[in-house]
Design a protein around this motif. Structure first.
Motif, PDB file in Angstrom:
ATOM      1  N   ARG A 298       0.824  -1.195   0.000  1.00 58.95           N
ATOM      2  CA  ARG A 298       0.000   0.000   0.000  1.00 58.95           C
ATOM      3  C   ARG A 298       0.867   1.259   0.000  1.00 58.95           C
ATOM      4  O   ARG A 298       0.573   2.238  -0.698  1.00 58.95           O
ATOM      5  CB  ARG A 298      -0.940   0.005   1.213  1.00 58.95           C
ATOM      6  N   ASP A 302       0.841   4.201  -2.900  1.00 60.32           N
ATOM      7  CA  ASP A 302       0.444   5.566  -2.566  1.00 60.32           C
ATOM      8  C   ASP A 302       1.477   6.609  -2.978  1.00 60.32           C
ATOM      9  O   ASP A 302       1.200   7.810  -2.930  1.00 60.32           O
ATOM     10  CB  ASP A 302       0.196   5.688  -1.053  1.00 60.32           C
ATOM     11  N   SER A 327      -9.226  -2.260  -0.681  1.00 58.53           N
ATOM     12  CA  SER A 327      -8.741  -0.978  -1.185  1.00 58.53           C
ATOM     13  C   SER A 327      -7.263  -1.050  -1.558  1.00 58.53           C
ATOM     14  O   SER A 327      -6.823  -0.409  -2.516  1.00 58.53           O
ATOM     15  CB  SER A 327      -8.964   0.115  -0.135  1.00 58.53           C
ATOM     16  N   THR A 328      -6.482  -1.852  -0.824  1.00 65.10           N
ATOM     17  CA  THR A 328      -5.063  -2.016  -1.157  1.00 65.10           C
ATOM     18  C   THR A 328      -4.905  -2.805  -2.444  1.00 65.10           C
ATOM     19  O   THR A 328      -4.060  -2.478  -3.297  1.00 65.10           O
ATOM     20  CB  THR A 328      -4.320  -2.707  -0.002  1.00 65.10           C
ATOM     21  N   ALA A 331      -5.684  -0.425  -5.211  1.00 60.96           N
ATOM     22  CA  ALA A 331      -4.617   0.566  -5.391  1.00 60.96           C
ATOM     23  C   ALA A 331      -3.424  -0.049  -6.118  1.00 60.96           C
ATOM     24  O   ALA A 331      -2.813   0.600  -6.986  1.00 60.96           O
ATOM     25  CB  ALA A 331      -4.191   1.123  -4.038  1.00 60.96           C
ATOM     26  N   ARG A 335      -2.003   0.938  -9.778  1.00 60.81           N
ATOM     27  CA  ARG A 335      -0.645   1.477  -9.864  1.00 60.81           C
ATOM     28  C   ARG A 335       0.239   0.653 -10.798  1.00 60.81           C
ATOM     29  O   ARG A 335       0.994   1.190 -11.607  1.00 60.81           O
ATOM     30  CB  ARG A 335      -0.017   1.540  -8.468  1.00 60.81           C
ATOM     31  N   ALA A 465      -6.487   3.644   4.002  1.00 58.39           N
ATOM     32  CA  ALA A 465      -5.363   2.935   3.390  1.00 58.39           C
ATOM     33  C   ALA A 465      -5.030   1.662   4.148  1.00 58.39           C
ATOM     34  O   ALA A 465      -4.751   0.620   3.543  1.00 58.39           O
ATOM     35  CB  ALA A 465      -4.141   3.847   3.317  1.00 58.39           C
ATOM     36  N   VAL A 488      -6.140   7.414   3.527  1.00 53.05           N
ATOM     37  CA  VAL A 488      -5.482   7.532   2.231  1.00 53.05           C
ATOM     38  C   VAL A 488      -4.830   8.910   2.130  1.00 53.05           C
ATOM     39  O   VAL A 488      -5.469   9.923   2.434  1.00 53.05           O
ATOM     40  CB  VAL A 488      -6.503   7.333   1.093  1.00 53.05           C
TER      41      VAL A 488
END
Length: 567
Positions: A298, A302, A327-328, A331, A335, A465, A488
């Motif tokens: 994570r 970020d 959510s991780t 993400a 990414r 996050a 986050v």
């Protein structure tokens, strides 16, 4: 498959008298070997085959540069020669506490070259781990990089040879160095039986002392290698593995004994985790697979993008060591643009993974790694979809717990099944769903709350996050649930009312809602990169101060040590 309680006629015994019996029925081991699921070779022999077949292939990349298989093989023989000169040999247990890098890899492979058993354990756990692990394993040798560990090891029984990376070693401690002239050493052929113990995996678990689990060469090169092959997919050449966790951890064991010895992969490591450094390593060293715990992944996801950032070498991002929040996973997919694989497993020989992380789905068990069953409290098989304890057994199964017959009695059945302590169910398609821990619960006024269940729902909140839920003491109800979250970056931090409203919208029962919200700039981590629940609990208790009314949102700046109450 037979379930008779028969084990090996006599346990394997170390030079210092440590007995390691095999708790899996012998007939099962023989069946797995007959099916080709457990290779008939030790880890050093497998590594030597890769070094001879592809000597110029990149073996290891660290901050110092790159070692080919030829160069790493020479370094392994050099270190093995130093061990042998100090009187270490076959059937010794050799402890290794080193940072990630070429010496950590060479030292572990050198232990296998001796026909000895490796006991790697991560830095950062304190000197009590050194005293406990070396004494209970009856270690004959140790390689320690920290002065405090050298002091802790002084005078321990059985310990005949101690090495260090630090200059100016005294008191009989030998300096191992990271380079030097080769010492003549000729490994036996083979140095050990494939069924003999190879590595003792260390896990803190829930015990007062770290527990050790003994794995044979076959289990590492068989079941654990099958798991890694399944993760890396059809080969387009040997995989390049960026392993961010400590190689000495249970999760990190995919690096040296599996990645290098069993698979002939390229291993990319960093001495310590830093999100920006890890991202640069992806761009520069072009790994095919990235391995980390959710907190690491994570923090990488970020970060702002690097100028000209190219992560196209990646084929998958792999998360293990803790539950992966939705959510991780999202993400990381956004990414890196590759599948995110989540692994459910433990050092006890439990392993299952899925390339489609979603809620409690752990994936479809692979019998080449470990078969699963769900068991009711009375020991009878659970029906399809019925929750019960998750148990596992297969080519990945370890031999036993080390110097802890009480753990074997608690966590192993007579037929060799590992009791995971987790609650789960198998659906009609044979997929495993993990529903939480059987014992990791919060008791609030007679109601039982699973922190894992609440954390799973919090992980779907796009404003959060990272999250961990911990109990805080309460005079009225005994315990209340506190959600410790890192918002986050760049997003408005939610308050408790907003968080519980989102939980309600997702269908979580009201009695399971957290009654405190702790907003943190960072979550506390253990040396393995996992969230440290004990520290998070201490932070929550300190922040709430024993007199904070339920319903509060508390912002904590750990850098300044400030607590700000709202709500």
């Amino acid at each position: 498959m037979t379930a008779t309680p028969t084990v090996r006629e006599a346990p394997w015994r170390s030079r210092n008298g440590l007995d390691l019996p095999d708790r899996v029925p012998r007939a099962d081991r023989e069946e797995w070997r007959a099916r080709g699921l457990c290779p008939d070779a030790d880890l050093f022999t497998l590594f030597r085959r890769h070094a001879l077949a592809a000597p110029d292939r990149e073996a290891l990349v660290d901050e110092r540069g790159t070692l080919s298989y030829r160069e790493l093989y020479a370094e392994v023989l050099r270190v093995a020669g130093l061990f042998a000169e100090a009187g270490l040999g076959a059937r010794d247990v050799v402890a290794l506490r080193l940072p990630n890098g070429r010496l950590a890899a060479a030292a572990e492979l050198a232990v296998y070259a001796l026909g000895a058993v490796a006991l790697p354990y991560p830095l950062g756990g304190g000197v009590r781990d050194t005293r406990s692990l070396l004494a209970r394993s009856r270690a004959g040798g140790a390689v320690l990089s920290e002065p405090a560990d050298l002091e802790a090891a002084a005078g321990l029984p059985y310990l005949r040879a101690v090495f260090t990376t630090a200059p100016g070693a005294t008191g009989g401690v030998r300096r191992i160095g990271t380079a030097g002239p080769a010492t003549a050493f000729r490994p036996a052929d083979p140095p050990a039986e494939a069924t003999a113990p190879a590595r003792l995996l260390v896990s803190s678990g829930s015990e007062t002392e770290p527990k050790m689990v003994a794995y044979a060469h076959q289990a590492m090169a068989g079941g654990r290698a099958a798991y890694l092959r399944a993760l890396t997919g059809p080969p387009a050449g040997p995989p390049r593995l960026l392993v961010l966790v400590p190689l000495a951890s249970s999760y990190g064991s995919l690096g040296v004994p599996v990645g290098l010895a069993a698979l002939g992969a390229t291993l990319i490591v960093r001495e310590r985790f830093d999100a920006a450094d890890a991202l640069r390593a992806v761009v520069r060293h072009r790994p095919t697979h990235l391995f980390g715990v959710p907190t690491m992944l994570r923090r990488m996801a970020d970060l702002p993008r690097l100028p000209g950032e190219d992560t196209s070498s990646l084929r998958a991002v792999v998360s293990s060591g803790a539950a992966l929040p939705a959510s991780t996973a999202l993400a990381c997919r956004e990414r890196f643009g590759v599948p995110v694989v989540t692994v459910y497993g433990s050092s006890d020989g439990v392993n299952c993974h899925t390339t489609a992380p979603a809620g409690d789905l752990a994936g479809t068990p692979d019998p080449a790694v470990a078969a699963f069953r769900i068991v009711r409290p009375d020991g009878s098989p659970a029906a399809v979809g019925e929750p019960g304890e998750i148990q596992a057994r297969g080519p990945m199964s370890p031999l036993c717990y080390v110097a802890a017959p009480e753990l074997d009695a608690r966590y192993r059945t007579a037929g060799g099944w590992v009791r995971s302590g987790d609650l789960g169910a198998l659906d009609a398609a044979g997929r495993l769903r993990v529903l939480g821990r059987l014992k990791s619960v919060v008791l609030r006024g007679g109601h039982t709350i699973s922190p894992a269940e609440v954390e799973q729902e919090l992980g779907a909140d796009p404003r959060i996050a990272e999250a961990v839920c911990v109990p805080v003491p309460d005079e009225e109800f005994g315990e209340r649930l506190c959600a410790c979250v890192r918002p986050v970056p760049g997003a408005p931090a939610p308050d408790l009312a907003a968080v519980t409203a989102a939980l309600a919208a997702r269908g979580l029962e009201r009695r399971k809602f957290p009654e405190y919200l702790l907003l943190l700039d960072r979550l506390p981590l253990r040396p393995t990169g996992k969230v440290c629940r004990r520290t998070a609990t201490a932070w929550a208790v300190a922040a709430l101060g024993g007199g904070t009314a339920p319903g509060a949102t508390v912002r904590v700046n750990r850098g300044a040590g400030d607590f700000t109450h709202t709500g």
